[in-house]
Design a protein around this motif. Sequence first.
Motif, PDB file in Angstrom:
ATOM      1  N   GLY A   1       0.668  -1.168  -0.074  1.00 33.60           N
ATOM      2  CA  GLY A   1      -0.073   0.022   0.082  1.00 33.60           C
ATOM      3  C   GLY A   1       0.832   1.190  -0.098  1.00 33.60           C
ATOM      4  N   GLY A   2       2.084   1.233   0.124  1.00 33.62           N
ATOM      5  CA  GLY A   2       3.074   2.287   0.340  1.00 33.62           C
ATOM      6  C   GLY A   2       3.371   2.810  -1.301  1.00 33.62           C
ATOM      7  N   SER A   3       4.202   3.821  -1.135  1.00 36.36           N
ATOM      8  CA  SER A   3       4.794   4.348  -2.326  1.00 36.36           C
ATOM      9  C   SER A   3       6.203   4.623  -2.377  1.00 36.36           C
ATOM     10  N   LEU A   4       6.631   4.381  -3.510  1.00 40.34           N
ATOM     11  CA  LEU A   4       8.133   4.935  -3.732  1.00 40.34           C
ATOM     12  C   LEU A   4       8.206   5.791  -4.968  1.00 40.34           C
ATOM     13  N   ARG A   5       9.424   6.446  -5.363  1.00 42.21           N
ATOM     14  CA  ARG A   5       9.639   6.985  -6.350  1.00 42.21           C
ATOM     15  C   ARG A   5      11.008   6.753  -6.820  1.00 42.21           C
ATOM     16  N   LEU A   6      10.935   6.144  -7.972  1.00 40.93           N
ATOM     17  CA  LEU A   6      12.498   6.032  -8.510  1.00 40.93           C
ATOM     18  C   LEU A   6      13.046   6.781  -9.483  1.00 40.93           C
ATOM     19  N   SER A   7      14.220   7.058  -9.571  1.00 40.67           N
ATOM     20  CA  SER A   7      14.841   7.873 -10.398  1.00 40.67           C
ATOM     21  C   SER A   7      15.744   7.239 -11.225  1.00 40.67           C
TER      22      SER A   7
ATOM     23  N   MET B   1       5.413   4.951  -7.808  1.00 39.83           N
ATOM     24  CA  MET B   1       4.769   3.720  -7.757  1.00 39.83           C
ATOM     25  C   MET B   1       4.027   4.012  -6.332  1.00 39.83           C
ATOM     26  N   ASN B   2       2.795   3.718  -6.573  1.00 40.85           N
ATOM     27  CA  ASN B   2       1.707   3.790  -5.402  1.00 40.85           C
ATOM     28  C   ASN B   2       0.927   2.502  -5.366  1.00 40.85           C
ATOM     29  N   SER B   3       0.256   2.561  -4.090  1.00 43.96           N
ATOM     30  CA  SER B   3      -0.419   1.588  -3.982  1.00 43.96           C
ATOM     31  C   SER B   3       0.446   0.223  -4.231  1.00 43.96           C
TER      32      SER B   3
ATOM     33  N   TYR C   1      17.576   2.362 -22.205  1.00 38.36           N
ATOM     34  CA  TYR C   1      17.427   3.227 -23.298  1.00 38.36           C
ATOM     35  C   TYR C   1      18.078   2.163 -24.613  1.00 38.36           C
ATOM     36  N   VAL C   2      17.390   2.555 -25.812  1.00 38.26           N
ATOM     37  CA  VAL C   2      17.859   1.675 -26.935  1.00 38.26           C
ATOM     38  C   VAL C   2      18.411   2.781 -28.190  1.00 38.26           C
ATOM     39  N   TYR C   3      19.546   2.234 -28.454  1.00 39.45           N
ATOM     40  CA  TYR C   3      20.137   2.944 -29.770  1.00 39.45           C
ATOM     41  C   TYR C   3      20.915   1.865 -30.562  1.00 39.45           C
ATOM     42  N   ARG C   4      20.682   1.117 -31.264  1.00 38.45           N
ATOM     43  CA  ARG C   4      21.355  -0.162 -31.896  1.00 38.45           C
ATOM     44  C   ARG C   4      21.481  -1.482 -30.992  1.00 38.45           C
ATOM     45  N   ILE C   5      21.640  -1.131 -29.563  1.00 38.50           N
ATOM     46  CA  ILE C   5      21.640  -2.141 -28.488  1.00 38.50           C
ATOM     47  C   ILE C   5      21.014  -1.590 -27.271  1.00 38.50           C
ATOM     48  N   ASP C   6      20.641  -2.478 -26.487  1.00 39.10           N
ATOM     49  CA  ASP C   6      19.993  -2.254 -25.392  1.00 39.10           C
ATOM     50  C   ASP C   6      21.300  -1.506 -24.536  1.00 39.10           C
ATOM     51  N   TYR C   7      20.717  -0.529 -23.548  1.00 38.45           N
ATOM     52  CA  TYR C   7      21.707   0.265 -22.552  1.00 38.45           C
ATOM     53  C   TYR C   7      20.781   0.053 -21.051  1.00 38.45           C
ATOM     54  N   TRP C   8      21.459  -0.572 -20.060  1.00 44.79           N
ATOM     55  CA  TRP C   8      20.626  -0.688 -18.733  1.00 44.79           C
ATOM     56  C   TRP C   8      21.837  -0.061 -17.735  1.00 44.79           C
ATOM     57  N   GLY C   9      20.564   0.193 -16.748  1.00 50.80           N
ATOM     58  CA  GLY C   9      21.549   0.815 -15.549  1.00 50.80           C
ATOM     59  C   GLY C   9      21.714  -0.455 -14.606  1.00 50.80           C
ATOM     60  N   GLN C  10      22.202  -0.159 -13.404  1.00 47.40           N
ATOM     61  CA  GLN C  10      22.719  -1.360 -12.346  1.00 47.40           C
ATOM     62  C   GLN C  10      21.399  -1.806 -11.924  1.00 47.40           C
ATOM     63  N   GLY C  11      20.312  -1.109 -11.692  1.00 49.76           N
ATOM     64  CA  GLY C  11      19.199  -1.649 -11.137  1.00 49.76           C
ATOM     65  C   GLY C  11      18.886  -1.031  -9.811  1.00 49.76           C
ATOM     66  N   THR C  12      17.694  -0.971  -9.274  1.00 48.36           N
ATOM     67  CA  THR C  12      17.518  -0.408  -7.851  1.00 48.36           C
ATOM     68  C   THR C  12      16.346  -1.552  -7.332  1.00 48.36           C
ATOM     69  N   GLN C  13      16.795  -1.937  -6.306  1.00 54.00           N
ATOM     70  CA  GLN C  13      15.729  -3.192  -5.593  1.00 54.00           C
ATOM     71  C   GLN C  13      14.577  -2.433  -4.772  1.00 54.00           C
ATOM     72  N   VAL C  14      13.611  -3.105  -5.325  1.00 57.89           N
ATOM     73  CA  VAL C  14      12.287  -2.680  -4.553  1.00 57.89           C
ATOM     74  C   VAL C  14      11.803  -3.843  -3.665  1.00 57.89           C
ATOM     75  N   THR C  15      11.456  -3.694  -2.517  1.00 55.35           N
ATOM     76  CA  THR C  15      10.774  -4.983  -1.719  1.00 55.35           C
ATOM     77  C   THR C  15       9.781  -4.446  -0.905  1.00 55.35           C
ATOM     78  N   VAL C  16       8.558  -5.025  -1.488  1.00 63.02           N
ATOM     79  CA  VAL C  16       7.125  -4.847  -0.788  1.00 63.02           C
ATOM     80  C   VAL C  16       6.740  -5.863   0.148  1.00 63.02           C
ATOM     81  N   SER C  17       6.882  -5.476   1.593  1.00 61.48           N
ATOM     82  CA  SER C  17       6.662  -6.413   2.243  1.00 61.48           C
ATOM     83  C   SER C  17       6.250  -5.986   3.695  1.00 61.48           C
ATOM     84  N   SER C  18       5.422  -6.552   4.568  1.00 61.98           N
ATOM     85  CA  SER C  18       5.059  -6.126   5.777  1.00 61.98           C
ATOM     86  C   SER C  18       6.116  -6.737   6.845  1.00 61.98           C
TER      87      SER C  18
END
Length: 115
Positions: free
Chosen positions: A15-21, A83-85, A98-115
């Motif tokens: 039910g919580g929220s997060l904002r990723l950048s 990200m809400n609810s 981002y895609v330009y000829r190939i896919d480019y990716w960041g390192q990722g950020t972990q989101v865990t939704v748990s009580s």
Amino acid sequence: QVQLVESGGGLVQPGGSLRLSCVASGFAFSRYPMRWYRQAPGKERVLVAAISSGGGSTSYADSVKGRFSISRDNAQNTMYLQMNSLKSEDTAVYYCNYVYRIDYWGQGTQVTVSS
């Protein structure tokens, strides 16, 4: 070189929220569509949301429609995912893409939704 750096993940209760950048560098950010993907443990990486170069057009996976909102600030070379609810099934590593000829990716950020 192209760099995508995600941040904003963490542990949140259902039910919580997060904002990723995602801060981009090394390419003309404002000219390209951008995407958020996520990968849950043991599952494939899937598309969550996409946004056009100018930000005027967005699309979402059915699983997040009405709960997540993608946006971008081209002056800051930054993309966001509000990200809400949040649900337990949203638990995943979130990547910007981002895609330009190939896919480019960041390192990722972990989101865990748990009580």
